[in-house]
Motif scaffolding. Structure first.
Motif, PDB file in Angstrom:
ATOM      1  N   SER A   1       0.809  -0.961  -0.006  1.00 38.33           N
ATOM      2  CA  SER A   1      -0.095   0.087  -0.040  1.00 38.33           C
ATOM      3  C   SER A   1       0.802   1.183   0.189  1.00 38.33           C
ATOM      4  N   LYS A   2       0.556   2.277  -0.703  1.00 38.70           N
ATOM      5  CA  LYS A   2       0.991   3.460  -0.775  1.00 38.70           C
ATOM      6  C   LYS A   2       0.102   4.647   0.041  1.00 38.70           C
ATOM      7  N   SER A   3      -0.674   4.130   0.806  1.00 34.96           N
ATOM      8  CA  SER A   3      -1.649   5.287   1.382  1.00 34.96           C
ATOM      9  C   SER A   3      -1.119   5.409   2.751  1.00 34.96           C
ATOM     10  N   PHE A   4      -0.161   5.038   3.336  1.00 38.48           N
ATOM     11  CA  PHE A   4       0.166   5.078   4.797  1.00 38.48           C
ATOM     12  C   PHE A   4       0.962   6.421   4.976  1.00 38.48           C
ATOM     13  N   ARG A   5       0.685   7.054   5.998  1.00 38.01           N
ATOM     14  CA  ARG A   5       1.431   8.266   6.508  1.00 38.01           C
ATOM     15  C   ARG A   5       2.397   7.972   7.834  1.00 38.01           C
ATOM     16  N   CYS A   6       3.430   8.972   7.722  1.00 35.04           N
ATOM     17  CA  CYS A   6       4.185   9.142   8.972  1.00 35.04           C
ATOM     18  C   CYS A   6       4.372  10.619   9.264  1.00 35.04           C
ATOM     19  N   ARG A   7       5.091  10.980  10.464  1.00 33.89           N
ATOM     20  CA  ARG A   7       5.185  12.215  10.597  1.00 33.89           C
ATOM     21  C   ARG A   7       6.029  13.182   9.463  1.00 33.89           C
ATOM     22  N   HIS A   8       6.754  12.432   8.559  1.00 31.21           N
ATOM     23  CA  HIS A   8       7.431  13.177   7.728  1.00 31.21           C
ATOM     24  C   HIS A   8       6.750  13.194   6.410  1.00 31.21           C
ATOM     25  N   GLY A   9       5.491  12.603   6.367  1.00 24.60           N
ATOM     26  CA  GLY A   9       4.903  12.772   5.154  1.00 24.60           C
ATOM     27  C   GLY A   9       4.349  11.271   4.853  1.00 24.60           C
ATOM     28  N   LYS A  10       4.297  11.079   3.419  1.00 27.78           N
ATOM     29  CA  LYS A  10       3.959   9.749   2.960  1.00 27.78           C
ATOM     30  C   LYS A  10       4.898   8.524   3.343  1.00 27.78           C
TER      31      LYS A  10
ATOM     32  N   VAL B   1       6.875  -0.605   7.107  1.00 24.57           N
ATOM     33  CA  VAL B   1       6.723   0.681   6.534  1.00 24.57           C
ATOM     34  C   VAL B   1       7.798   1.278   6.480  1.00 24.57           C
ATOM     35  N   LEU B   2       8.237   1.774   5.196  1.00 28.85           N
ATOM     36  CA  LEU B   2       9.069   2.659   4.981  1.00 28.85           C
ATOM     37  C   LEU B   2       8.949   4.062   4.868  1.00 28.85           C
ATOM     38  N   GLU B   3       9.294   4.933   5.387  1.00 31.52           N
ATOM     39  CA  GLU B   3       8.929   6.515   4.981  1.00 31.52           C
ATOM     40  C   GLU B   3       9.435   6.861   3.826  1.00 31.52           C
ATOM     41  N   ARG B   4       8.496   7.644   3.072  1.00 25.91           N
ATOM     42  CA  ARG B   4       8.771   7.899   1.660  1.00 25.91           C
ATOM     43  C   ARG B   4      10.111   8.750   1.375  1.00 25.91           C
ATOM     44  N   LEU B   5      10.554   9.323   2.417  1.00 24.09           N
ATOM     45  CA  LEU B   5      11.995  10.205   2.137  1.00 24.09           C
ATOM     46  C   LEU B   5      13.035   9.242   1.586  1.00 24.09           C
ATOM     47  N   LEU B   6      12.853   8.131   1.792  1.00 25.46           N
ATOM     48  CA  LEU B   6      13.611   6.902   1.089  1.00 25.46           C
ATOM     49  C   LEU B   6      13.067   6.844  -0.165  1.00 25.46           C
ATOM     50  N   THR B   7      13.941   7.070  -1.230  1.00 24.23           N
ATOM     51  CA  THR B   7      13.557   7.000  -2.423  1.00 24.23           C
ATOM     52  C   THR B   7      14.263   6.277  -3.456  1.00 24.23           C
ATOM     53  N   PRO B   8      13.871   5.661  -4.608  1.00 23.47           N
ATOM     54  CA  PRO B   8      14.626   4.973  -5.683  1.00 23.47           C
ATOM     55  C   PRO B   8      15.988   5.567  -6.075  1.00 23.47           C
ATOM     56  N   PRO B   9      16.989   4.889  -6.231  1.00 31.02           N
ATOM     57  CA  PRO B   9      18.202   5.579  -6.686  1.00 31.02           C
ATOM     58  C   PRO B   9      18.006   6.387  -7.922  1.00 31.02           C
ATOM     59  N   GLY B  10      18.807   7.428  -7.824  1.00 28.49           N
ATOM     60  CA  GLY B  10      18.635   8.397  -9.017  1.00 28.49           C
ATOM     61  C   GLY B  10      17.484   9.472  -8.938  1.00 28.49           C
ATOM     62  N   THR B  11      16.614   9.229  -7.918  1.00 25.82           N
ATOM     63  CA  THR B  11      15.605  10.104  -7.923  1.00 25.82           C
ATOM     64  C   THR B  11      15.726  10.940  -6.397  1.00 25.82           C
ATOM     65  N   LEU B  12      14.960  12.251  -6.585  1.00 25.27           N
ATOM     66  CA  LEU B  12      14.895  12.875  -5.202  1.00 25.27           C
ATOM     67  C   LEU B  12      13.360  13.414  -4.867  1.00 25.27           C
ATOM     68  N   LEU B  13      12.834  13.849  -3.977  1.00 25.60           N
ATOM     69  CA  LEU B  13      11.766  14.280  -3.601  1.00 25.60           C
ATOM     70  C   LEU B  13      11.318  15.268  -4.288  1.00 25.60           C
ATOM     71  N   PHE B  14      12.542  16.212  -4.793  1.00 21.76           N
ATOM     72  CA  PHE B  14      12.298  17.476  -5.394  1.00 21.76           C
ATOM     73  C   PHE B  14      13.638  17.513  -6.432  1.00 21.76           C
ATOM     74  N   SER B  15      13.269  18.023  -7.381  1.00 26.27           N
ATOM     75  CA  SER B  15      14.542  17.978  -8.487  1.00 26.27           C
ATOM     76  C   SER B  15      15.369  18.864  -7.925  1.00 26.27           C
ATOM     77  N   SER B  16      16.626  19.016  -8.347  1.00 20.85           N
ATOM     78  CA  SER B  16      17.585  19.796  -8.089  1.00 20.85           C
ATOM     79  C   SER B  16      17.404  21.229  -8.218  1.00 20.85           C
ATOM     80  N   LEU B  17      16.800  21.560  -9.290  1.00 16.97           N
ATOM     81  CA  LEU B  17      16.388  23.048  -9.578  1.00 16.97           C
ATOM     82  C   LEU B  17      15.320  23.630  -8.835  1.00 16.97           C
TER      83      LEU B  17
END
Length: 237
Positions: free
Chosen positions: A31-40, A99-115
Protein backbone atom coordinates in the motif's frame (compact mmCIF):
# COMPACT_ATOMS: atom_id res chain seq x y z
CA UNK A 1 33.25 -7.00 15.04
CA UNK A 2 31.66 -9.54 12.65
CA UNK A 3 31.51 -9.16 8.93
CA UNK A 4 28.48 -7.26 7.64
CA UNK A 5 26.50 -9.00 4.90
CA UNK A 6 24.33 -6.74 2.77
CA UNK A 7 21.87 -7.98 0.17
CA UNK A 8 21.87 -6.35 -3.26
CA UNK A 9 18.47 -6.09 -4.95
CA UNK A 10 17.84 -6.20 -8.68
CA UNK A 11 15.09 -4.29 -10.40
CA UNK A 12 13.21 -1.20 -9.21
CA UNK A 13 14.14 -0.85 -5.56
CA UNK A 14 14.03 1.62 -2.69
CA UNK A 15 17.18 2.52 -0.79
CA UNK A 16 18.38 4.33 2.32
CA UNK A 17 18.47 8.05 1.69
CA UNK A 18 21.64 8.45 3.74
CA UNK A 19 23.91 5.65 2.52
CA UNK A 20 22.17 4.09 -0.50
CA UNK A 21 21.76 0.60 1.01
CA UNK A 22 19.03 -1.40 -0.75
CA UNK A 23 15.90 -1.86 1.37
CA UNK A 24 12.94 -3.11 -0.66
CA UNK A 25 11.65 -3.89 -4.14
CA UNK A 26 8.80 -1.85 -5.56
CA UNK A 27 7.01 -5.10 -6.45
CA UNK A 28 6.67 -5.79 -2.71
CA UNK A 29 4.63 -2.64 -2.04
CA UNK A 30 1.33 -3.54 -0.41
CA UNK A 31 0.00 0.00 0.00
CA UNK A 32 1.06 3.57 -0.72
CA UNK A 33 -1.66 5.13 1.43
CA UNK A 34 0.25 5.17 4.73
CA UNK A 35 1.45 8.33 6.47
CA UNK A 36 4.20 9.12 8.95
CA UNK A 37 5.23 12.31 10.69
CA UNK A 38 7.46 13.22 7.74
CA UNK A 39 4.78 12.71 5.09
CA UNK A 40 3.99 9.69 2.91
CA UNK A 41 5.00 6.14 3.77
CA UNK A 42 4.69 2.79 1.96
CA UNK A 43 3.74 -0.61 3.40
CA UNK A 44 5.97 -3.45 2.15
CA UNK A 45 5.52 -7.20 2.46
CA UNK A 46 9.30 -7.65 2.62
CA UNK A 47 12.29 -5.43 3.44
CA UNK A 48 15.98 -6.31 3.67
CA UNK A 49 19.15 -4.91 5.21
CA UNK A 50 17.43 -3.61 8.34
CA UNK A 51 17.67 -4.27 12.06
CA UNK A 52 14.77 -3.97 14.52
CA UNK A 53 14.51 -1.99 17.73
CA UNK A 54 12.51 -2.91 20.80
CA UNK A 55 8.83 -3.70 20.42
CA UNK A 56 6.35 -1.24 21.91
CA UNK A 57 2.65 -0.45 21.76
CA UNK A 58 1.65 2.65 19.79
CA UNK A 59 -1.75 4.27 19.41
CA UNK A 60 -2.21 4.97 15.71
CA UNK A 61 -5.10 6.23 13.64
CA UNK A 62 -6.28 2.65 13.12
CA UNK A 63 -5.92 1.52 16.72
CA UNK A 64 -3.26 0.06 18.99
CA UNK A 65 -0.40 -1.81 17.31
CA UNK A 66 2.71 -3.50 18.67
CA UNK A 67 5.54 -2.27 16.47
CA UNK A 68 9.32 -2.08 16.32
CA UNK A 69 11.32 0.67 14.62
CA UNK A 70 13.60 -0.54 11.84
CA UNK A 71 17.05 0.83 11.07
CA UNK A 72 19.38 0.67 8.08
CA UNK A 73 21.91 -2.07 8.77
CA UNK A 74 24.76 0.01 7.31
CA UNK A 75 24.36 3.56 8.65
CA UNK A 76 21.92 2.98 11.51
CA UNK A 77 19.38 5.57 10.32
CA UNK A 78 15.77 4.90 11.28
CA UNK A 79 13.86 4.09 8.08
CA UNK A 80 10.42 3.07 9.31
CA UNK A 81 8.75 0.48 11.50
CA UNK A 82 7.54 -3.12 11.45
CA UNK A 83 4.11 -4.29 12.58
CA UNK A 84 4.47 -7.16 15.03
CA UNK A 85 0.88 -7.33 16.26
CA UNK A 86 -2.31 -5.53 15.25
CA UNK A 87 -4.87 -5.52 18.06
CA UNK A 88 -7.86 -4.86 15.80
CA UNK A 89 -9.08 -7.72 13.59
CA UNK A 90 -9.45 -5.38 10.60
CA UNK A 91 -5.75 -4.50 10.83
CA UNK A 92 -4.33 -8.04 11.05
CA UNK A 93 -3.15 -7.85 7.42
CA UNK A 94 -0.31 -5.55 8.58
CA UNK A 95 1.32 -8.12 10.85
CA UNK A 96 4.82 -9.06 9.72
CA UNK A 97 4.90 -6.22 7.21
CA UNK A 98 7.03 -3.08 7.34
CA UNK A 99 6.51 0.60 6.62
CA UNK A 100 9.25 2.63 4.96
CA UNK A 101 9.05 6.41 5.11
CA UNK A 102 8.76 7.95 1.66
CA UNK A 103 11.82 10.10 2.29
CA UNK A 104 13.63 6.95 1.17
CA UNK A 105 13.66 7.18 -2.60
CA UNK A 106 14.69 4.90 -5.49
CA UNK A 107 18.28 5.44 -6.69
CA UNK A 108 18.66 8.39 -9.02
CA UNK A 109 15.55 10.21 -7.80
CA UNK A 110 14.90 12.93 -5.25
CA UNK A 111 11.80 14.17 -3.50
CA UNK A 112 12.39 17.41 -5.43
CA UNK A 113 14.44 18.04 -8.53
CA UNK A 114 17.79 19.79 -8.04
CA UNK A 115 16.44 22.95 -9.64
CA UNK A 116 13.36 23.00 -7.44
CA UNK A 117 15.41 22.33 -4.32
CA UNK A 118 17.77 25.18 -5.17
CA UNK A 119 14.86 27.57 -5.76
CA UNK A 120 13.42 26.60 -2.37
CA UNK A 121 16.75 27.37 -0.69
CA UNK A 122 16.88 30.77 -2.38
CA UNK A 123 13.29 31.52 -1.39
CA UNK A 124 13.96 30.52 2.22
CA UNK A 125 17.09 32.69 2.41
CA UNK A 126 15.10 35.63 1.08
CA UNK A 127 12.15 35.08 3.41
CA UNK A 128 14.09 33.95 6.48
CA UNK A 129 10.98 31.88 7.06
CA UNK A 130 9.46 33.01 10.36
CA UNK A 131 7.34 30.47 12.21
CA UNK A 132 6.41 32.04 15.54
CA UNK A 133 6.62 35.33 17.41
CA UNK A 134 8.28 35.37 20.86
CA UNK A 135 5.16 36.92 22.41
CA UNK A 136 3.21 33.78 21.40
CA UNK A 137 5.50 31.60 23.53
CA UNK A 138 3.44 29.82 26.19
CA UNK A 139 5.91 27.39 27.77
CA UNK A 140 9.56 26.36 27.48
CA UNK A 141 9.20 23.25 29.64
CA UNK A 142 8.34 20.80 26.84
CA UNK A 143 10.61 18.07 25.52
CA UNK A 144 10.89 15.99 22.38
CA UNK A 145 13.21 13.16 21.46
CA UNK A 146 15.84 15.68 20.29
CA UNK A 147 15.80 17.78 23.45
CA UNK A 148 13.95 20.96 24.35
CA UNK A 149 10.70 22.11 22.74
CA UNK A 150 8.55 25.22 23.17
CA UNK A 151 4.75 25.50 23.30
CA UNK A 152 3.30 28.41 21.27
CA UNK A 153 -0.21 29.81 21.18
CA UNK A 154 0.26 30.71 17.51
CA UNK A 155 2.59 29.60 14.72
CA UNK A 156 2.62 30.60 11.05
CA UNK A 157 4.06 29.32 7.75
CA UNK A 158 3.36 25.69 8.58
CA UNK A 159 1.16 22.95 7.16
CA UNK A 160 -0.39 20.13 9.18
CA UNK A 161 -0.22 16.38 8.66
CA UNK A 162 -2.92 13.87 9.53
CA UNK A 163 -4.29 13.74 13.06
CA UNK A 164 -3.41 10.72 15.18
CA UNK A 165 -3.61 9.62 18.78
CA UNK A 166 -0.30 9.62 20.67
CA UNK A 167 0.42 8.48 24.20
CA UNK A 168 2.68 11.12 25.73
CA UNK A 169 4.10 11.62 29.19
CA UNK A 170 0.99 13.53 30.22
CA UNK A 171 -1.54 11.16 28.69
CA UNK A 172 -3.29 10.52 25.40
CA UNK A 173 -3.51 13.42 22.93
CA UNK A 174 -4.80 13.77 19.39
CA UNK A 175 -2.08 15.65 17.51
CA UNK A 176 -0.95 16.54 14.00
CA UNK A 177 2.66 17.00 12.96
CA UNK A 178 3.45 20.43 11.49
CA UNK A 179 5.82 21.09 8.60
CA UNK A 180 7.63 24.18 7.30
CA UNK A 181 5.60 25.49 4.37
CA UNK A 182 8.78 26.25 2.38
CA UNK A 183 11.08 23.25 2.78
CA UNK A 184 8.64 20.64 4.11
CA UNK A 185 10.76 19.79 7.17
CA UNK A 186 8.88 18.63 10.25
CA UNK A 187 9.21 21.32 12.93
CA UNK A 188 6.90 20.08 15.68
CA UNK A 189 3.28 19.16 16.32
CA UNK A 190 -0.10 20.73 17.06
CA UNK A 191 -2.43 19.62 19.83
CA UNK A 192 -5.90 19.04 18.44
CA UNK A 193 -7.46 17.31 21.45
CA UNK A 194 -6.21 16.61 24.97
CA UNK A 195 -8.06 13.68 26.54
CA UNK A 196 -7.19 14.64 30.12
CA UNK A 197 -8.97 17.65 31.65
CA UNK A 198 -5.72 18.94 33.16
CA UNK A 199 -4.18 19.10 29.67
CA UNK A 200 -6.99 20.96 27.88
CA UNK A 201 -4.95 24.18 27.89
CA UNK A 202 -2.81 22.71 25.09
CA UNK A 203 -5.64 22.38 22.57
CA UNK A 204 -5.10 24.53 19.50
CA UNK A 205 -1.51 25.28 20.51
CA UNK A 206 1.65 24.07 18.78
CA UNK A 207 5.03 22.76 19.91
CA UNK A 208 8.18 23.69 17.97
CA UNK A 209 11.26 21.54 18.50
CA UNK A 210 14.06 23.85 19.63
CA UNK A 211 16.80 22.26 17.54
CA UNK A 212 14.68 22.63 14.37
CA UNK A 213 14.28 26.41 14.63
CA UNK A 214 16.33 29.59 14.94
CA UNK A 215 15.78 31.85 17.92
CA UNK A 216 14.71 35.51 17.73
CA UNK A 217 18.39 36.51 17.73
CA UNK A 218 19.22 34.02 14.97
CA UNK A 219 20.77 31.54 17.40
CA UNK A 220 20.75 27.81 16.80
CA UNK A 221 20.28 25.02 19.29
CA UNK A 222 22.10 21.69 19.10
CA UNK A 223 20.05 18.84 20.50
CA UNK A 224 21.28 15.40 21.47
CA UNK A 225 19.64 12.11 20.58
CA UNK A 226 20.63 10.92 24.04
CA UNK A 227 18.84 13.76 25.85
CA UNK A 228 16.97 12.58 28.93
CA UNK A 229 13.26 13.24 28.49
CA UNK A 230 11.55 14.45 31.61
CA UNK A 231 8.99 16.94 32.79
CA UNK A 232 6.58 17.76 30.04
CA UNK A 233 5.38 15.99 26.92
CA UNK A 234 7.66 13.78 24.90
CA UNK A 235 6.69 12.07 21.68
CA UNK A 236 5.69 8.44 21.92
CA UNK A 237 8.70 7.18 19.97
Amino acid sequence: MGRLFVLTLEGNFYSCKHCGTHLALSENIVSKSFRCRHGKAYLFSKVVNVTSGEMEDRVMMTGVHTVADIFCVCCGSIVGWKYETAHEMSQKYKEGKSVLERLLTPPGTLLFSSLEMESRKIMMSQLGTSRAHPTALTSRSFHCRHGKAYLFSKVVNVTSGEMEGRVMMTGLHTVADIFCVCCGSIVGWKYETAHEMSQKYKEGKSVLERFKICGPDGSHYSGSHDTHVAGSDADYV
